[in-house]
Each structure stands twice: as C-alpha cells, then as structure tokens.
Design an enzyme around this catalytic site. Structure first.
Site, PDB file in Angstrom:
ATOM      1  N   ILE A  69     -18.969  17.182  12.908  1.00 21.82           N
ATOM      2  CA  ILE A  69     -17.393  16.807  12.991  1.00 21.82           C
ATOM      3  C   ILE A  69     -17.002  17.711  13.837  1.00 21.82           C
ATOM      4  O   ILE A  69     -15.718  17.574  14.150  1.00 21.82           O
ATOM      5  CB  ILE A  69     -16.759  16.877  11.565  1.00 21.82           C
ATOM      6  CG1 ILE A  69     -16.829  18.120  10.793  1.00 21.82           C
ATOM      7  CG2 ILE A  69     -17.681  15.671  10.748  1.00 21.82           C
ATOM      8  CD1 ILE A  69     -15.770  18.211   9.504  1.00 21.82           C
ATOM      9  N   ASP A  70     -17.460  18.992  14.135  1.00 21.58           N
ATOM     10  CA  ASP A  70     -16.827  20.114  14.839  1.00 21.58           C
ATOM     11  C   ASP A  70     -16.980  19.841  16.245  1.00 21.58           C
ATOM     12  O   ASP A  70     -16.138  20.552  16.994  1.00 21.58           O
ATOM     13  CB  ASP A  70     -17.497  21.314  14.745  1.00 21.58           C
ATOM     14  CG  ASP A  70     -17.396  21.829  12.773  1.00 21.58           C
ATOM     15  OD1 ASP A  70     -16.210  21.605  12.459  1.00 21.58           O
ATOM     16  OD2 ASP A  70     -18.264  22.450  12.390  1.00 21.58           O
ATOM     17  N   GLN A 109     -12.772  15.484   5.289  1.00 19.75           N
ATOM     18  CA  GLN A 109     -12.988  15.059   6.643  1.00 19.75           C
ATOM     19  C   GLN A 109     -14.288  14.728   7.099  1.00 19.75           C
ATOM     20  O   GLN A 109     -14.525  14.272   8.333  1.00 19.75           O
ATOM     21  CB  GLN A 109     -12.678  16.662   7.229  1.00 19.75           C
ATOM     22  CG  GLN A 109     -11.135  16.998   7.209  1.00 19.75           C
ATOM     23  CD  GLN A 109     -10.811  18.202   7.412  1.00 19.75           C
ATOM     24  OE1 GLN A 109     -10.637  18.788   8.474  1.00 19.75           O
ATOM     25  NE2 GLN A 109     -11.176  19.191   6.365  1.00 19.75           N
TER      26      GLN A 109
END
Length: 373
Positions: free
Chosen positions: A152-153, A299
């Site tokens: 997700i980064d 997230q």
C-alpha cells in the site's frame, strides 16, 4: 483446478518446461493479493498447463514445507477478497539464520528441501521491499524466483505502481472525509495518522484527495512553527477547523538531522505514535483544540477496489508468461503502463521515496496545502 474458470483450456496451449510453481505471500497483507494469485494460477494453467503449490505463511512455510495444492481454492470467490488466502509472516530466511532445532537445517537448506519435495521448478513471491529483497537473495543462491509488487506504500523501486496502493488511497481519503465532519462540528484541528514509515506516497495522495490542509511526510522534515502559522492563517480566514494528514514516519527538522540509528532509538522510546505528538505541538503553538485519529490497519484491510483487482490481475497474468519464458530473478514491474522485467537485484534493499521535484508536491502547494517545510 475446480469449481470455476480454471476448467477453461485455451486452444493451442503453449508448452513450458516450467511445470510446477510455488506461490507465497510475505510481509503485510494488502488488497489485491488474492486477485494476483488467482490470475497467476488461471493464466498459468490455461496457457501453459502449469500446476501451482501454495506456501502458507510466507517464507516460514517455505522453510517448513507447509504447502498445499492451490486447485483446492475457489477462484471465483477469491478475485475480490482482501487479505491473502495463503497467510503471511515477516520471517526473513537470510537475517540471522540459525539451524532448525528439529532438523538441524539452516533456513536456506530447508527451502531447498521444500523445492525438492514439491518438485518446484520456480517460486513466485508476492510482497513489498522485504519480500523482494529476500527473493533477490534466493535468486543469487540459484533458486528460480520471480517477484510481484505488492504494497500500500507504493515504494518499490523499478515499478510505477504496486497493487494495494489505490485501495489504501480510497480508504485513507474516506477516513479524512469522515473525520472532517467531526473537526467542523467541534471547531478542532484533527491530526489523522496515515500509514507510511519510510515514504509518504499514501499520505500525499490521500492528503490531496481528502482535502487536507497540512500534509506531513517522512521525506520532508516539518517545522512546527510553520505548521502553526498555516493553521492560524486558516482560522483567521474564517475556517473553524483544519485537517492534518500525518504519515506515521513524519519527522521534525531536528529529527531530520539524526542518523538512522539515532532516529530509530528515539522513536523506540516514544510511548505513542508521532501523530499524538504533532497534535500536542499544534495545540501548544496555536491554542486550538486538537485531537488525533489513527486509521491504522483499516488502510490495508478489506476488499480491493476495482483498479487494484485489474492491476493485480494484469501483473498475475504477466507472471505466468515470465515463468514460461524463464525470466527468473526479476520483478514483474509496471512502467509507463507496460509490464517490464526489473532485476530483483535492482529492487533489493531500496525504497522509492518522494523526490522534492515530484510534480504532485507542487500541485499540493498550488492548492494551498502546507508541508511544514
């Protein structure tokens, strides 16, 4: 494989000397992992007649031969499920390796045994920086390995995109929008902590999409006085609330001067995450009531958005071709919308940080967002 589209066989199936492939997921879970696994298995079987072996719990399962046949999975149900059907762990076989107390084997020898017992021709590793760094080390040790970019980064070197990123942007943006109503109702500053220890792509994208007033990133040490000035100016302009999107790796100008070792030691001594400190600093500097909200694992949890399903499916499909073409030792990367091989040695041990000339930074500044720099 059973129960779904895996029964479809493409006319004129291509031949491949790669017959049996192991698949593992390692590191943090992320939306799109199951879609990528599904696409790889379906494309590999339908185009090349490959068979796939699932490895449970990342490199831990690879060392311990904790495996199963992937034809037991229902791929129709898998496409839009979050998490990973294979399980995951953060075990790193090459970091401080010690012999197994039962077998006496070092981790890499255990991996060799797993390859032999399952007759694996190759291994596909789905993960982020740590996962692909280990995959690179396995490739150097002679294993046939391919990496897939999951995080997700969005911080993997060599690829424009990673699956999981777009879903995380959506969740973080929705979080910022939801918290805005509370901030406005109570005339507060709300500091919203967003994932991103080393890089701030998620904080930057969600900060812009979620209409944050201040965005604090790991790449740009902040001066709390400049943050306070921006928030007071906003209040003077008639706004009774503000939103601060704070990456969990955000740091102030003094911390920015520390060595990596000094910074790590400092953070280990903190009783709360950085967003709580930022909130206290803001309240002390402005006199405005300030609260903190940490979005946390929301997230990277939940089901993938359609974009991530499509991206993961595209990458998984391409991985089957990489296997058939023996493009081992590579990451299945996306550059300019095209799938390209990037050597895992290029990816290993690196992160893709936001450069100070990143166009989106200027877009944010033009929109009035303060970075505290």
């Amino acid at each position: 494989m059973t129960n779904n589209k895996s029964s479809v066989i493409i006319e004129g199936m291509k031949t491949s000397s790669v017959k049996t492939v192991g698949i593992l997921t390692s590191g943090g879970d992320a939306p799109g992992l199951n879609a990528a696994i599904r696409a790889l298995c379906l494309s590999g079987q339908n185009k090349y007649g490959m068979k796939f072996i699932g490895v449970r719990n990342g490199y831990r399962g690879l060392i311990d031969n904790d495996t199963f046949k992937l034809d037991t999975l229902d791929f129709d149900a898998l496409i839009n499920q979050g998490g990973t059907a294979l399980g995951t762990s953060r075990v790193k076989p090459f970091k401080n390796p010690v012999p197994d107390p039962k077998t006496g084997l070092l981790p890499v020898d255990g991996i060799r045994e797993t390859f032999k017992k399952n007759k694996l021709d190759a291994l596909v590793c789905l993960g982020g920086n740590g996962t692909n760094t280990t995959a690179s080390l396995l490739a150097e040790d002679g294993f046939n390995v391919i990496g897939l970019p999951k995080t997700i980064d969005n911080d993997i070197v060599g690829t424009d995109e990673t699956f999981g990123f777009q879903t995380a942007i959506q969740v973080a943006t929705e979080g910022l929008n939801a918290i805005r109503t509370t901030a406005k109702s109570h005339s507060r500053v709300m500091v919203v902590e967003i994932m991103g220890h080393k890089v701030g792509w998620l904080g930057l994208y969600a900060g812009i999409a979620g209409n944050a007033d201040v965005v604090l990133l790991p790449e740009m040490p902040y001066d709390i006085n400049k943050v306070a000035e921006a928030l007071k100016a906003r209040k003077d302009a008639g706004y009774n609330y503000s939103i601060v999107a704070c990456s969990e790796g955000a740091l102030d100008v003094e911390e920015g001067k520390l060595s990596k070792k000094e910074f790590k030691k400092l953070r280990e001594g903190m009783s709360q995450s950085v967003a709580f400190r930022v909130a206290k600093e803001i309240e002390a500097a402005t006199g405005i009531e300030t609260r903190t909200s940490v979005l946390g694992y929301l997230q990277r949890g939940g089901n993938p958005c359609p974009y991530d399903i499509l991206l993961a499916s595209k990458i998984g499909d391409a991985a089957a071709d990489f296997l058939a073409e023996k493009k081992f030792g590579n990451l299945v990367a996306v550059q300019g919308g095209q799938i390209v091989p990037v050597p895992l040695s290029v990816v290993a041990g690196k992160v893709k940080s936001i450069s100070l000339d990143e166009p989106l930074l200027q877009t944010a500044r033009d929109l009035g967002i303060c970075f505290g720099d």
